[in-house]
Design an enzyme around this catalytic site. Structure first.
Site, PDB file in Angstrom:
ATOM      1  N   ASP A   1      -7.959  -7.390   0.596  1.00 44.45           N
ATOM      2  CA  ASP A   1      -7.008  -7.690   1.667  1.00 44.45           C
ATOM      3  C   ASP A   1      -7.656  -7.305   2.979  1.00 44.45           C
ATOM      4  O   ASP A   1      -8.521  -6.426   3.021  1.00 44.45           O
ATOM      5  CB  ASP A   1      -5.726  -6.865   1.505  1.00 44.45           C
ATOM      6  CG  ASP A   1      -5.937  -5.421   1.929  1.00 44.45           C
ATOM      7  OD1 ASP A   1      -5.598  -5.067   3.072  1.00 44.45           O
ATOM      8  OD2 ASP A   1      -6.499  -4.633   1.123  1.00 44.45           O
TER       9      ASP A   1
ATOM     10  N   CYS B   1     -12.719 -29.277   7.450  1.00 40.47           N
ATOM     11  CA  CYS B   1     -11.578 -28.402   7.130  1.00 40.47           C
ATOM     12  C   CYS B   1     -10.285 -29.213   7.150  1.00 40.47           C
ATOM     13  O   CYS B   1     -10.093 -30.058   8.024  1.00 40.47           O
ATOM     14  CB  CYS B   1     -11.511 -27.260   8.139  1.00 40.47           C
ATOM     15  SG  CYS B   1     -10.106 -26.147   7.877  1.00 40.47           S
TER      16      CYS B   1
ATOM     17  N   HIS C   1      -5.883 -21.586  10.514  1.00 40.42           N
ATOM     18  CA  HIS C   1      -7.252 -21.994  10.165  1.00 40.42           C
ATOM     19  C   HIS C   1      -8.010 -20.864   9.461  1.00 40.42           C
ATOM     20  O   HIS C   1      -8.645 -21.079   8.420  1.00 40.42           O
ATOM     21  CB  HIS C   1      -8.047 -22.422  11.410  1.00 40.42           C
ATOM     22  CG  HIS C   1      -9.514 -22.539  11.121  1.00 40.42           C
ATOM     23  ND1 HIS C   1     -10.072 -23.662  10.555  1.00 40.42           N
ATOM     24  CD2 HIS C   1     -10.524 -21.627  11.214  1.00 40.42           C
ATOM     25  CE1 HIS C   1     -11.359 -23.453  10.340  1.00 40.42           C
ATOM     26  NE2 HIS C   1     -11.649 -22.223  10.728  1.00 40.42           N
TER      27      HIS C   1
ATOM     28  N   CYS D   1      -7.551 -28.094  12.413  1.00 41.18           N
ATOM     29  CA  CYS D   1      -8.739 -28.955  12.392  1.00 41.18           C
ATOM     30  C   CYS D   1      -8.396 -30.434  12.254  1.00 41.18           C
ATOM     31  O   CYS D   1      -9.104 -31.288  12.780  1.00 41.18           O
ATOM     32  CB  CYS D   1      -9.670 -28.530  11.257  1.00 41.18           C
ATOM     33  SG  CYS D   1     -10.439 -26.915  11.537  1.00 41.18           S
TER      34      CYS D   1
ATOM     35  N   ASP E   1       0.858  -1.187   0.000  1.00 37.76           N
ATOM     36  CA  ASP E   1       0.000   0.000   0.000  1.00 37.76           C
ATOM     37  C   ASP E   1       0.894   1.237   0.000  1.00 37.76           C
ATOM     38  O   ASP E   1       2.107   1.140   0.150  1.00 37.76           O
ATOM     39  CB  ASP E   1      -0.967  -0.025   1.183  1.00 37.76           C
ATOM     40  CG  ASP E   1      -0.250  -0.092   2.532  1.00 37.76           C
ATOM     41  OD1 ASP E   1       0.955   0.231   2.583  1.00 37.76           O
ATOM     42  OD2 ASP E   1      -0.885  -0.480   3.520  1.00 37.76           O
ATOM     43  N   SER E   2       0.290   2.397  -0.165  1.00 38.46           N
ATOM     44  CA  SER E   2       1.097   3.606  -0.377  1.00 38.46           C
ATOM     45  C   SER E   2       1.529   4.270   0.922  1.00 38.46           C
ATOM     46  O   SER E   2       2.389   5.147   0.917  1.00 38.46           O
ATOM     47  CB  SER E   2       0.296   4.617  -1.189  1.00 38.46           C
ATOM     48  OG  SER E   2      -0.788   5.114  -0.411  1.00 38.46           O
ATOM     49  N   GLY E   3       0.916   3.890   2.036  1.00 36.34           N
ATOM     50  CA  GLY E   3       1.210   4.547   3.308  1.00 36.34           C
ATOM     51  C   GLY E   3       0.201   5.616   3.679  1.00 36.34           C
ATOM     52  O   GLY E   3       0.150   6.056   4.832  1.00 36.34           O
ATOM     53  N   GLY E   4      -0.597   6.036   2.722  1.00 37.97           N
ATOM     54  CA  GLY E   4      -1.532   7.136   2.963  1.00 37.97           C
ATOM     55  C   GLY E   4      -2.541   6.861   4.062  1.00 37.97           C
ATOM     56  O   GLY E   4      -2.767   7.687   4.945  1.00 37.97           O
ATOM     57  N   PHE E   5      -3.144   5.668   4.036  1.00 36.15           N
ATOM     58  CA  PHE E   5      -4.190   5.350   5.010  1.00 36.15           C
ATOM     59  C   PHE E   5      -3.625   5.323   6.435  1.00 36.15           C
ATOM     60  O   PHE E   5      -4.224   5.842   7.368  1.00 36.15           O
ATOM     61  CB  PHE E   5      -4.830   4.002   4.666  1.00 36.15           C
ATOM     62  CG  PHE E   5      -5.901   3.582   5.636  1.00 36.15           C
ATOM     63  CD1 PHE E   5      -7.156   4.164   5.607  1.00 36.15           C
ATOM     64  CD2 PHE E   5      -5.641   2.612   6.596  1.00 36.15           C
ATOM     65  CE1 PHE E   5      -8.152   3.782   6.520  1.00 36.15           C
ATOM     66  CE2 PHE E   5      -6.617   2.220   7.502  1.00 36.15           C
ATOM     67  CZ  PHE E   5      -7.877   2.809   7.464  1.00 36.15           C
TER      68      PHE E   5
ATOM     69  N   GLN F   1     -11.386   7.309  -5.413  1.00 41.25           N
ATOM     70  CA  GLN F   1     -11.989   7.843  -4.190  1.00 41.25           C
ATOM     71  C   GLN F   1     -13.327   8.496  -4.547  1.00 41.25           C
ATOM     72  O   GLN F   1     -13.784   8.396  -5.672  1.00 41.25           O
ATOM     73  CB  GLN F   1     -11.027   8.827  -3.520  1.00 41.25           C
ATOM     74  CG  GLN F   1      -9.761   8.203  -2.946  1.00 41.25           C
ATOM     75  CD  GLN F   1     -10.013   7.375  -1.691  1.00 41.25           C
ATOM     76  OE1 GLN F   1     -11.130   7.308  -1.162  1.00 41.25           O
ATOM     77  NE2 GLN F   1      -8.955   6.716  -1.205  1.00 41.25           N
TER      78      GLN F   1
ATOM     79  N   GLY G   1     -11.367   4.089   0.115  1.00 40.74           N
ATOM     80  CA  GLY G   1     -12.321   4.875   0.890  1.00 40.74           C
ATOM     81  C   GLY G   1     -13.575   4.140   1.293  1.00 40.74           C
ATOM     82  O   GLY G   1     -14.570   4.757   1.661  1.00 40.74           O
TER      83      GLY G   1
ATOM     84  N   CYS H   1      -7.153 -27.855   7.364  1.00 42.67           N
ATOM     85  CA  CYS H   1      -6.011 -27.138   7.946  1.00 42.67           C
ATOM     86  C   CYS H   1      -5.470 -27.911   9.149  1.00 42.67           C
ATOM     87  O   CYS H   1      -6.171 -28.746   9.725  1.00 42.67           O
ATOM     88  CB  CYS H   1      -6.421 -25.724   8.350  1.00 42.67           C
ATOM     89  SG  CYS H   1      -7.170 -25.619   9.998  1.00 42.67           S
TER      90      CYS H   1
ATOM     91  N   ASP I   1      -2.428   8.320  -1.955  1.00 41.01           N
ATOM     92  CA  ASP I   1      -3.715   9.015  -1.928  1.00 41.01           C
ATOM     93  C   ASP I   1      -4.053   9.436  -0.515  1.00 41.01           C
ATOM     94  O   ASP I   1      -3.386   9.056   0.444  1.00 41.01           O
ATOM     95  CB  ASP I   1      -4.825   8.122  -2.489  1.00 41.01           C
ATOM     96  CG  ASP I   1      -5.122   6.926  -1.575  1.00 41.01           C
ATOM     97  OD1 ASP I   1      -4.194   6.475  -0.866  1.00 41.01           O
ATOM     98  OD2 ASP I   1      -6.256   6.446  -1.569  1.00 41.01           O
TER      99      ASP I   1
END
Length: 380
Positions: A271, A309, A340, A314, A97-101, A194, A221, A311, A151
């Site tokens: 994500d 499951c 899991h 489980c 990510d860009s770091g903005g958030f 945005q 956003g 994993c 952004d």
């Protein structure tokens, strides 16, 4: 290792079912099957997981965090040590990510100008500046395969004028990000749409980004406090403003039903920290809904979390054991429950990819919701 310059970054759309899409993002470090869920490796690690374990859950790509890595251990140090892939022992694609958030949500005493943002580190109070140009430089030093343009993400609710002003600033920053990114064969730059919950501002933003031209497009956003209904209302139109021949990425989403609803509306990538964060706090996501391993009902239960499951949590451990190690603050608790949760999230993605390919997404979705509505198995 493949030479990044010999393989182009590209996207192949293989099938659609309604607005749901399945395809493949091709990168020099490997293919990303879409719809894709990206586990979050904030500080060059998916917490409580080994990289090979993350790959074993079915993840084709990880997300790294520009803000956290620029502060510690620094992008320059990671570059000297051979780049983020080598540093964290992950040879598949990485999106940063860009770091903005994070600047908006974590940093203290930040100051926003046309140039960028100056802020104080939440770690040690040191002063930093993040601009579109610096964000591109950091992400290049990290060596990420998919770079996000810089952004500003205003928290919702916000008034229309604030959202419009912020969106137009982000579009000017998107152009500067594109210019600073330059020509890097084998690497991709994504623009970020945005515009809050305003359809005309989303459309204006999408047009500005498309005019600049990116390798993929994110819907930013959302998942910032507006609620699922408002998010879905926006996703009913927002993906349609973006080019069909490029990947669409919904940032920061989400819970299983958010993910399914987003894919239904034309989203290709997502994500979220939820599966790993939940795993460390004893919250377990399953086909039958969510359960809390710390509840006393599990302390004598010899059954697995989910008998269907595959994993390790489980197949090899009982609810009683998982309850015990969580209550005892044993590290293996976070490891097994995170494994899991990530496995289950990837299982959802594979289920949707198959269903879209076979033209039965609606039936798959109905079964997904019906199974979750049943709730957990009865206590013994």
């Amino acid at each position: 290792m493949t030479d990044q310059s010999t393989t182009k970054f590209s996207y192949t759309l293989n099938a659609t079912d309604g607005r749901a899409r399945t395809g493949v993002i091709h990168t020099p470090r490997g293919d990303i099957r879409t719809p894709a869920f990206m586990p979050v490796g904030t500080a060059a690690t998916v917490k409580a997981m080994m990289p090979e374990s993350v790959a074993a859950t079915g993840a084709d790509i990880l997300l790294g965090n520009t803000y956290h890595l620029m502060l510690r251990p620094t992008a320059e140090r990671i570059d000297r040590l051979g780049g983020l892939h080598k540093f964290m022992n992950w040879d598949k694609p990485i999106l940063t990510d860009s770091g903005g958030f994070q600047v908006m949500s974590l940093a203290s005493l930040r100051k926003l100008t046309e140039k960028g943002v100056t802020f104080k580190s939440h770690i040690d109070g040191s002063k930093h500046e993040l601009t579109p140009e610096r964000s591109m430089e950091i992400q290049k030093l990290l060596g990420s395969d998919i770079v996000m343009c810089f952004d500003e993400c205003p928290a919702l609710p916000a008034d229309r004028n604030r959202i419009a002003e912020s969106m137009r600033l982000s579009m000017r920053w998107a152009q500067r990000s594109r210019d600073a990114f330059g020509d890097r064969p084998g690497y991709a730059l994504f623009g970020i749409m945005q515009g809050g919950l305003e359809a005309d501002l989303r459309e204006e933003s999408a047009k500005a980004l498309t005019d600049i031209g990116f390798d993929g497009y994110a819907i930013g956003g959302l998942a910032v406090g507006e609620g699922q209904e408002a998010m879905f209302d926006c996703l009913d139109y927002a993906p349609g403003y973006l080019p069909e021949d490029k990947p669409r990425y919904l940032m920061g989403v989400g819970k299983p039903d958010d993910i399914v609803g987003a894919v239904k509306r034309g989203v290709d990538m997502m994500d979220c920290v939820l599966p790993s964060r939940s795993g460390r706090t004893g919250q377990v996501w399953t086909r039958m809904g969510v359960l809390n391993i710390k509840n006393a009902r599990h302390q004598d239960d010899p059954r697995p979390i989910d008998e269907n499951c595959t994993c390790p949590a489980c197949t090899s451990y009982s609810r009683a054991y998982l309850h015990h190690v969580f209550r005892s603050n044993e590290m293996i608790s976070g490891m097994l429950l995170t494994w899991h949760n990530l496995h289950y999230f990837q299982e959802i993605m594979q289920g949707m990819r198959d269903a879209i390919s076979e033209g039965r997404f609606d039936a798959w979705e109905a079964e997904f919701h019906a199974t979750r509505a049943q709730g957990d198995i009865d206590p013994l």
